[in-house]
Design a protein around this motif. Structure first.
Motif, short mmCIF file in Angstrom:
data_model
loop_
_atom_site.label_atom_id
_atom_site.label_comp_id
_atom_site.label_asym_id
_atom_site.label_seq_id
_atom_site.Cartn_x
_atom_site.Cartn_y
_atom_site.Cartn_z
N HIS A 87 0.83 -1.21 0.00
CA HIS A 87 0.00 0.00 0.00
C HIS A 87 0.86 1.25 0.00
O HIS A 87 0.60 2.20 -0.74
N CYS A 88 1.90 1.25 0.82
CA CYS A 88 2.76 2.44 0.89
C CYS A 88 3.50 2.66 -0.42
O CYS A 88 3.79 3.80 -0.79
N ASP A 102 2.42 5.24 -3.07
CA ASP A 102 2.85 6.64 -3.01
C ASP A 102 4.02 6.89 -3.95
O ASP A 102 4.07 7.91 -4.62
N ARG A 147 6.22 8.86 -9.09
CA ARG A 147 6.96 8.67 -10.34
C ARG A 147 6.09 8.93 -11.55
O ARG A 147 6.55 9.46 -12.55
N LEU A 186 10.97 0.62 -6.04
CA LEU A 186 10.17 1.71 -5.49
C LEU A 186 10.78 2.20 -4.19
O LEU A 186 11.02 3.38 -4.02
N GLU A 223 12.74 -2.12 5.55
CA GLU A 223 13.17 -3.19 6.43
C GLU A 223 13.98 -4.18 5.59
O GLU A 223 14.92 -3.76 4.94
N ARG A 229 23.32 2.11 3.35
CA ARG A 229 22.73 0.84 2.94
C ARG A 229 23.66 -0.33 3.25
O ARG A 229 23.24 -1.36 3.76
N LEU A 272 19.27 4.29 -6.23
CA LEU A 272 18.60 4.86 -5.06
C LEU A 272 17.14 5.17 -5.37
O LEU A 272 16.73 5.21 -6.53
N THR A 273 16.38 5.37 -4.33
CA THR A 273 14.98 5.74 -4.54
C THR A 273 14.73 7.09 -3.89
O THR A 273 15.52 7.56 -3.07
N GLU A 274 13.62 7.70 -4.29
CA GLU A 274 13.33 9.07 -3.86
C GLU A 274 13.32 9.20 -2.35
O GLU A 274 13.83 10.16 -1.78
N TRP A 275 12.71 8.23 -1.71
CA TRP A 275 12.51 8.39 -0.28
C TRP A 275 13.79 8.30 0.52
O TRP A 275 13.84 8.78 1.65
N GLU A 276 14.78 7.68 -0.05
CA GLU A 276 16.01 7.56 0.71
C GLU A 276 16.69 8.91 0.90
O GLU A 276 17.63 9.03 1.67
N TYR A 327 11.74 8.99 5.87
CA TYR A 327 11.88 7.57 5.57
C TYR A 327 12.68 6.88 6.66
O TYR A 327 12.34 5.78 7.13
N LEU A 345 11.43 4.14 9.62
CA LEU A 345 12.06 2.84 9.85
C LEU A 345 12.61 2.76 11.27
O LEU A 345 12.54 1.70 11.91
N ASN A 350 9.85 1.87 13.34
CA ASN A 350 9.51 0.46 13.16
C ASN A 350 10.45 -0.44 13.96
O ASN A 350 10.02 -1.40 14.59
N TYR A 351 11.73 -0.12 13.91
CA TYR A 351 12.70 -0.99 14.59
C TYR A 351 12.61 -0.81 16.10
O TYR A 351 12.82 -1.76 16.85
N ALA A 392 2.76 12.13 0.39
CA ALA A 392 2.72 10.67 0.40
C ALA A 392 1.72 10.25 1.48
O ALA A 392 2.08 9.96 2.61
N ARG A 418 -0.29 7.71 1.82
CA ARG A 418 -0.38 6.32 2.31
C ARG A 418 0.73 6.06 3.32
O ARG A 418 0.52 5.43 4.35
N MET A 419 1.89 6.57 2.99
CA MET A 419 3.02 6.40 3.90
C MET A 419 2.70 7.13 5.22
O MET A 419 2.97 6.62 6.30
N ALA A 420 2.13 8.32 5.07
CA ALA A 420 1.76 9.08 6.26
C ALA A 420 0.73 8.32 7.08
O ALA A 420 0.80 8.30 8.31
N ALA A 471 0.40 5.13 7.18
CA ALA A 471 1.08 4.02 7.84
C ALA A 471 1.73 4.53 9.12
O ALA A 471 1.70 3.86 10.16
#
Lengths: 143, 1177
Positions: free
Chosen positions: A34-35, A38, A43, A62, A66, B289, B345-349, B354, B358, B361-362, B452, B454-456, B458
């Motif tokens: 789901h996330c 976004d 993109r 994407l 984790e 990473r 790399l991805t945008e959120w990194e 982001y 995480l 989460n951890y 974002a 959906r991320m928000a 979450a």
């Protein structure tokens, strides 16, 4: 190893979501998928960045989250495919290849005259075919 | 990041020290710190303090074998080198201290010696500073040389500061700083090189030392700002460190891991800082990473897994903070195709959020791990208690136990078990929940601003779960509610299931029964995701309190609600202490069109007709559907309309209501079986009778479930019914709410109830066409045939039947208000006197429009009035009459007015056509010159002879279809005409009136005798007074009709010819026939005449002759005639010609006719009058 594949419809609603893990993290994978929508939105709606790849369906990685990596694919009918893997190093070619096969399976499934577009895909043969594609992922076979 | 020590967080600065002359220290310190790069100054006021620069000499026996190091990094090493080990020490002396007094000189020398001895053994450089008051002050060469020798330094390391002179001071200070800079560079380079040599020669006994050396080399490089070298050695160090995990045996495994991670954290932090401050964002992220990947699986034993997760979370948090503080942006050079081979790399990194997410989460992972560890710890508790006096050791990431025995304090290593219980007890002291919430909130806000959602969500969900875990249920509920909205909208049922599971528990904890029921029902009605398999519902921490979504759990949730409603306490619920006593009252759930509970119950209502008359029955279909997994028994179904009279209730037939609740109200009650089966429409059809006109709309359908729950469902029209949220994506056949396809697609929940038929008759009567001029009355009768007429109002409108609306010509409209047809008034004929005032209440009459109020009429009463209309012109007119009334006099019903409309077309007709004719007198012909001269026909003006009696015949023709009475016919002369002309009526209406039948004509004869010459003489008007030939006669009915006579010319005739002849003749008896010609002029008039023979007469006299007539005299032409035949005979025709005027006159045929009797008639004289009369007509 692919842990989850999903088909997401036009209203960002899940049409198909299958996880392939023994562990009980199906819910987490739902969240992950789901996330990732976004990122797809970002993109797809950012034409400046997407200019060189107008006809590109493969959206690439994407985001890593984790211990998963999430890959995306957007069909020309704007249906989104999402794949979640735990592999650390995924070759672009492998991911593309996977999505290509997955797309073919999807097209066959929705071509079923009994399938109503926009509804969830409940076909068992589609599920079986997806399982096969998932198992063959990364094995190098191009069947 | 804040809990890292300062020295680790900031790049190291070179450290120099100065001793003595404390008054100059501030300015020197300022000068050094303004350098680029700045230098730190360790300022010692006098030489006695110099001892702190001395190294804490390790009392190591040089002969003893090298001890293995007890740890990797000492905690204070970096701090020491940043604050206590200067690269250079400067001894400051005032010029007067070293020159002059020998005692002072000795003192200076001994101070210098002391300082030298302090820094001996380290490579700290020595500098001597001489302070002069002024530049000019001579400083003897010997002193400086002696001082240099004492200090054993180069000449350039002896700096002279000039105190009083600004320019010199700056100059000398600059020199000093450059000396310091140079010495620092040399010092750190030397130190670095020294340690590097050890690494290169592999001159170390253990891995720990190797790592330590790497660290030191890197730090020295940092002192020199040699970033690439620093990076290189940090990376080398961390690589060796990672390898060490499996090989080192110095410490027990748990503690070893802890130490390694602590050191790795420092290394990683340094690397990240250097990369990010160098602008190398991409490299930093890539490095991160790699770092994460190399440590994510190094969890260690399960009991201390929480330590790993805490550490892991911290890595993300710190890196996120670093990215945030350096405000790293995506470099332009980077390929925009994120996540592909071009750009891994991805945008959120690039977003701190982001990492925060995480990290949260951890940290949550850590919380779970602590819960696991605590529970297992509890089992083993008592075997070994908590170790006392545990404290961090001098080495990074190590802990020791302080052991006191008497006066001696010993430091003892810990066993893993001891360490574990220590760490656990420490960890349990902290409430991680609030930290997790803070992290999630930070991430939430950031993601929200990035769009974002959906991320928000979450993150928001994560916060909510933490609140839930921390027992803050109202906060948790609020957040969960927000998140559930998104999942509902996008149809992520599995996620929604988890959310609702939490919400349900929150509601339970908050003792909110209504919420509990509504969440439970929504959960029970959720469509299941086909992919979600039979998950292991044991793991509630991952799936939320509801477990995994399965059909059986849906059913059990549904059953639970039913049990609660029915008061059956299941064990689970009473355990939780749910207050079921709240349930005394019924609970009401409202479901509208946007409610998520639409999947629980939806009501579709459709009327079978489009419109209906009030009071007439019609059918309405109510369909209900539920997605609940088990069949739902409804006790009662209540359907409510906006007209409450139509409401009805359907009772379930299972329930015996007859004893409990006899329905007092008038609502229709019906019983039938009311059981809703899953996904099946329950269709009910009921008959309703709308009472009032207007809109009838079904508002709500209330279903009572298990006696206590009232589900109040907003009615929906099938035509506009939305698809079910969530269920619309399910691949299943959708049934239609109505059996009838037309209704199912176009049915409406509202219907237009027409106005009731007006039970009042409005009669418009008319007696045929109206005549112009008369006051035409149109009787209007209102007869109530059942309705009571309240506040009635009669509106009358006259409209031109041929269109055009207005009853006046535009020209006339401008000039005057005159209308062709005019409504003059409305006369009411009321039986009761009391209502008369009411009639006058409203009375507004204009020319073509009128409003009249009608008195209150009871059923059966009638009321009538007469419209008085006058036609000015022959026009056809439509009369529209409308009666508006209400059935009741109250305010509410006054809005509902009934209307009756009638119209009638009435023709307007001209009653009579009036004509006139001028005649000359019998057998008398005045010569009218104008008649001879006028050649053209245009001049139609009649000419009348002066002082002669001219005949005027006026005719009136009835052009209507009804007989008319002519009352008078007169000529009304104009004002001046009265004197100049006398008009006499010769014959007229003999009786009171003359009746003229349709299309008949009446003639009146007038004699006109003008007395003056006038070429344009106005005779006046013909005035007729007429009325309809009806029995009831009144003066009012008479209509005066006037018609103007045309102008005439009056002239004096020069000659007048008169023929004289007896009224009759007798056969054979002669009589004389005269023609008199009168000359009224003052001239001699010559005339000629001729006589034509007639076969019935013989006569004596000339056939042709001429004569002259003197002025004002009369000439008589006489002939004696003998009639030869009887009957009406033509006299010999005589023609008189005036020579002067060239005018001839001969009598007309009628004038020249005479009746000849065969013998002498015997006349009755009394009847002779009528004979003449007949002769005239």
């Amino acid at each position: 190893m692919i842990v989850c594949v999903a088909v997401v419809g036009h209203q960002n609603n899940p049409l198909y979501l299958q996880s392939f893990t023994e562990a009980d993290d199906a819910l987490k994978l739902h969240h992950v998928v789901h996330c990732s929508l976004d990122v797809i939105d970002e993109r797809v709606n950012n034409p400046k960045r997407n200019a060189p790849a107008l006809n590109e369906t493969f959206l690439g990685l994407l985001y890593p989250t984790e211990n998963y990596k999430v890959y995306g694919y957007l069909t020309n009918t704007k249906v989104k495919f999402i794949m979640v893997t735990t592999d650390l190093d995924v070759k672009d070619a492998d991911a593309r290849n996977f999505f290509r096969k997955f797309h073919a399976a999807y097209v066959d499934a929705v071509s079923n005259p009994f399938h109503v577009p926009g509804k969830k895909i409940a076909s068992r043969s589609f599920g079986a075919r997806v399982s096969t594609i998932v198992k063959s992922f990364g094995s190098g076979t191009t069947a | 990041m804040e809990d890292y020590p300062e020295e680790l967080r900031t790049p190291p600065l070179s450290l120099v020290s100065i001793v003595g002359c404390p008054e100059l220290h501030p300015s020197i310190s300022a000068a050094l710190s303004s350098q680029q790069p700045p230098m730190n100054l360790l300022a010692l006021p006098d030489f006695s303090k110099a001892s702190i620069l001395a190294r804490t000499a390790k009392a190591r026996d040089p002969l003893a074998p090298p001890q293995p190091p007890a740890g990797i990094l000492k905690k204070d090493w970096l701090l020491k080198h940043r604050t206590r080990v200067p690269a250079a020490v400067a001894a400051m002396f005032r010029a007067d201290q070293v020159s002059g007094d020998p005692a002072q000189w000795l003192q200076a020398c001994s101070d210098l010696e002391n300082l030298k001895s302090v820094i001996q053994g380290s490579s700290t450089k020595l500098v001597v500073i001489l302070v002069q008051a002024q530049a000019g002050d001579e400083l003897s060469e010997d002193v400086t040389i002696a001082l240099r020798k004492r200090a054993e330094i180069d000449s350039k390391h002896l700096v002279v500061l000039v105190e009083r002179d600004e320019a010199e001071w700056t100059k000398s200070l600059n020199k000093l700083t450059s000396v310091f800079t140079e010495l620092c560079t040399t010092y750190y380079k030397d130190e670095g090189r020294r340690i590097k040599a050890r690494i290169e020669k592999r001159n170390f006994s253990s891995v720990e030392l190797s790592i330590r050396y790497c660290f030191k080399v890197a730090v020295y490089a940092e002192f020199r700002r040699d970033w690439p070298e620093a990076l290189k050695f940090y990376e080398e160090g961390i690589r060796v460190l990672r390898e060490m995990i499996g090989t080192s045996t110095r410490l027990p495994p748990t503690q070893r891991l802890v130490e390694v991670k602590a050191v790795a954290e420092q290394f990683h932090f340094k690397i990240s800082t250097i990369l990010l401050h160098g602008g190398k964002v991409v490299e930093a992220i890539a490095w991160f990473r790699k770092h994460i990947r190399s440590y994510e699986r190094v969890v260690g034993s399960p009991e201390v897994a929480f330590l790993h997760w805490e550490w892991f979370s911290k890595q993300f948090l710190v890196f996120g903070e670093l990215i945030e503080t350096t405000s790293a942006t995506v470099p332009d050079t980077l390929s925009p195709r994120f996540g592909t081979a071009d750009n891994a790399l991805t945008e959120w990194e690039f977003q701190p959020a982001y990492y925060y997410q995480l990290a949260a989460n951890y940290l949550r992972e850590k919380r779970y791990a602590i819960e696991c560890s605590s529970s297992s710890e509890n089992l083993t508790e008592g075997v070994n208690g908590l170790p006392e006096s545990v404290m961090p050791s001098v080495y990074v990431g190590q802990y020791v136990r302080l052991f006191e025995q008497g006066d001696t304090v010993a430091v003892l290593p810990l066993s893993d078990t001891e360490y574990t219980s220590y760490a656990l007890s420490e960890a349990e002291r902290f409430q991680d929940s609030y930290e997790i919430i803070a992290l999630f909130r930070k991430a939430y806000e950031s993601f929200q601003s990035l769009g974002a959602t959906r991320m928000a969500s979450a993150c928001s969900g994560g916060m909510a779960i933490e609140y839930y875990a921390a027992g803050d249920f109202s906060n948790a509920k609020q957040l969960f509610d927000g998140v559930a909205g998104l999942y509902r909208q996008e149809g992520w049922t599995t996620l929604l299931w988890e959310n609702l599971g939490y919400l349900r528990e929150c509601a339970r904890k908050l003792n909110s029964l209504k919420d509990f029921i509504s969440y439970s029902l929504e959960m029970a009605a959720l469509p299941l995701f086909s992919g979600s398999g039979q998950g292991n519902s044991e793991n509630k921490s991952k799936n939320g309190p509801a477990g995994s979504p399965t059909i059986s759990s849906r059913e059990s949730i549904h059953q639970e609600v039913v049990n609660i409603l029915e008061g059956k306490h299941t064990s689970e619920i009473s355990d939780d202490g749910f207050n079921v006593h709240l349930m005394e009252e019924s609970t009401q759930l409202d479901i509208d069109q946007i409610s998520p509970l639409r999947i629980v119950l939806v009501a579709s209502v459709a009327f079978h007709d489009q419109s209906v008359k009030p009071g007439s029955p019609m059918l309405v279909s109510v369909s209900l559907q539920s997605h609940l997994p088990c069949p739902v028994m409804l006790d009662k179904l209540e359907v409510q309309f906006n007209q409450s009279d139509c409401n009805f209730v359907i009772d379930s037939e299972q329930e015996d209501y007859s004893t409990t609740n006899p329905h007092v109200h008038d609502e229709a009650v019906q019983t039938t079986s009311l059981t809703l089966f899953t996904d099946k429409w329950m269709r009910l059809t009921h008959e309703v009778k709308p009472g009032q006109s207007g809109k009838l709309e079904c508002l709500v359908v209330k279903a009572t479930i298990s006696k206590r729950l009232v589900v109040c469902c907003q009615a929906e029209s099938p035509v506009s019914m939305e698809e079910f949220p969530l269920w619309k994506f399910e691949d299943q056949v959708e049934a239609l709410p109505m059996k009838d396809n037309v209704l199912a697609f176009s049915g409406q929940k509202l219907i237009q109830v027409e106005e009731p038929d007006a039970q009042v008759d409005l009669v418009l009567d008319s007696t045929g066409p109206a005549l112009v001029g008369e006051l035409f009355t149109v009787p209007v009768t209102i007869v109530s045939k059942g309705h009571v007429v309240h506040s009635g109002e009669l509106k009358i409108n006259l409209v031109d039947a041929k269109g055009g609306g207005l009853l006046m010509s535009p020209r006339e409209a401008e000039e005057s208000e005159s209308h062709h047809v005019e409504l003059l008034g409305v006369s009411a004929e009321t039986m009761e006197n009391g209502s008369k005032e009411e009639v006058d209440n409203i009375r507004k009459i204009q020319h073509s429009f009128g409003v009249v109020s009608v008195p209150t009429l009871c059923a059966g009463d009638s009321w009538s009035c007469k419209l008085e209309i006058k036609w000015h012109q022959a026009k056809s007119v439509m009369i529209y009459v409308s009666l508006g009334y209400s059935l009741d006099s109250t305010e509410e019903t006054a809005v509902h007015r009934l209307n009756v409309h009638r119209s009638l077309q009435i023709e307007g007709k001209i009653p009579m056509i009036v004509g006139h004719q001028f005649l000359r007198p019998f057998r008398r012909e005045p010569l009218l010159l104008s008649r001879i001269r006028s050649s053209s026909d245009d001049d139609k003006k009649s000419s009348l002879a002066l002082n002669e009696s001219n005949m005027l015949i006026v005719s009136a023709r009835n052009c209507t279809e009804v007989p008319l009475r002519l009352h008078t016919m007169t000529i009304e002369p104009s004002d001046d005409g009265k004197q100049l002309c006398s008009v006499q009526q010769i014959s007229g209406i003999s009786n009171k009136y003359a009746v003229i039948a349709p299309s008949e004509e009446y003639k009146g004869i007038f004699s006109v005798n003008p007395r003056t010459i006038n070429s344009n003489f106005c005779l006046g008007e013909i005035c007729l007074s007429w009325s309809r030939d009806i029995l009831v006669e009144s003066q009012d009915n008479r209509v005066i009709m006037k018609e103007r006579l045309p102008e005439v010319q009056i002239e004096e005739p020069p000659l007048v010819v008169t023929m004289e002849c007896p009224p009759y003749a007798i056969l054979g008896i002669p009589f004389t026939f005269h023609v008199k010609v009168y000359n009224s002029t003052s001239l001699l008039q010559e005339i000629k005449y001729s006589l034509v023979d007639s076969q019935n007469f013989v006569f004596s006299g000339a056939h042709n002759h001429a004569a002259s007539i003197l002025p004002k005299t009369e000439h008589i032409i006489s002939h004696k005639l003998v009639p030869l035949g009887s009957g009406s005979q033509q006299l010999p025709r005589i023609t008189v010609t005036s020579v002067r005027y060239s005018a001839a006159s001969s009598p007309s045929t009628s004038a020249a006719t005479v009746f000849v009797y065969p013998s002498e008639p015997k006349f009755n004289l009394e009847k002779g009058y009528s004979a003449t009369d007949a002769c005239v007509s």
